[in-house]
Design an enzyme around this catalytic site. Structure first.
Site: not given
Length: 215
Positions: A11, A13
């Site tokens: 991922d 952020d």
């Protein structure tokens, strides 16, 4: 704990970078512009595609314009200190061959590229909100990344900071590693939970990648 994998899926952020201040700033301004600050305060924001959030808050005929507006606000905020690397990100990614990892983000490609470019991360493979029909917690984003890397999902490890992303990784049949950068450990259901990427070491061989918890 040691985990063996053929590919690592990150991922963005809250995992590789932090843009929380920018996200909060831009979405608060957006909600004020559309006169929905009260409704916005009740919505789960982190780890979800913007289109889902906007569609939850506004009538369908307003969604395209509103979606374009939040993307513009967030992209324009990047040069204002809107993003920075989280601990361990650079060292871990520098240790990996380009074809062994991918970024899998709920952001649009335009926004993801702006944030990653600002901190000098250039993934060879990236799956964004523009590439999928169903976002996290659906497994589609992670399954697509595995397919693009040519790796069986069972041999992939997902690195996430949000419950929705971890759920997506589990649903894809992948090993999951949770980072406590945005949530507390008890909120995260994963095979391994660490504070951030600096808590991990990697060794690369012809057989794959070995990920170890430094303890």
């Amino acid at each position: 704990m040691t985990i063996h994998a053929r590919a690592l899926l990150f991922d963005n952020d809250g995992t590789l970078v932090s843009s929380l201040a920018s996200v909060d700033r831009c979405w608060a301004r957006w909600a004020e512009e559309y006169g929905i600050t009260e409704e916005f305060g009740r919505v789960e924001l982190h780890g979800r595609p913007a289109v889902e959030i906007v569609a939850e808050l506004l009538p369908a005929d307003v969604v395209p314009e509103a979606l374009a507006r939040i993307e513009t606000l967030e992209v324009e905020d990047v040069p204002n200190g809107g993003v920075h690397l989280l601990p361990g990100t650079k060292d871990l990614l520098d240790a990996l061959p380009a074809d062994r990892w991918a970024v899998v983000t709920s952001a649009t490609r335009r926004l993801a590229e702006a944030r990653l470019d600002a901190v000098g991360i250039l993934p060879k493979t990236m799956v964004t909100a523009d590439d999928i029909s169903r976002g996290k917690p659906d497994p589609e984003p992670y399954l697509l990344a595995a397919r693009e890397l040519g790796v069986d999902p069972a041999h992939c490890v997902v690195f996430e900071d949000a419950p929705a992303g971890l759920a997506a990784g589990r649903a894809a049949g992948m090993t999951t590693v949770a980072l406590t950068t945005t949530h507390q450990a008890h909120e995260l259901d994963a095979d391994l939970v660490v504070r951030d990427l600096s808590a991990l070491s990697v060794q690369v061989s012809d057989g794959g990648v070995e990920i170890s918890d430094r303890g």
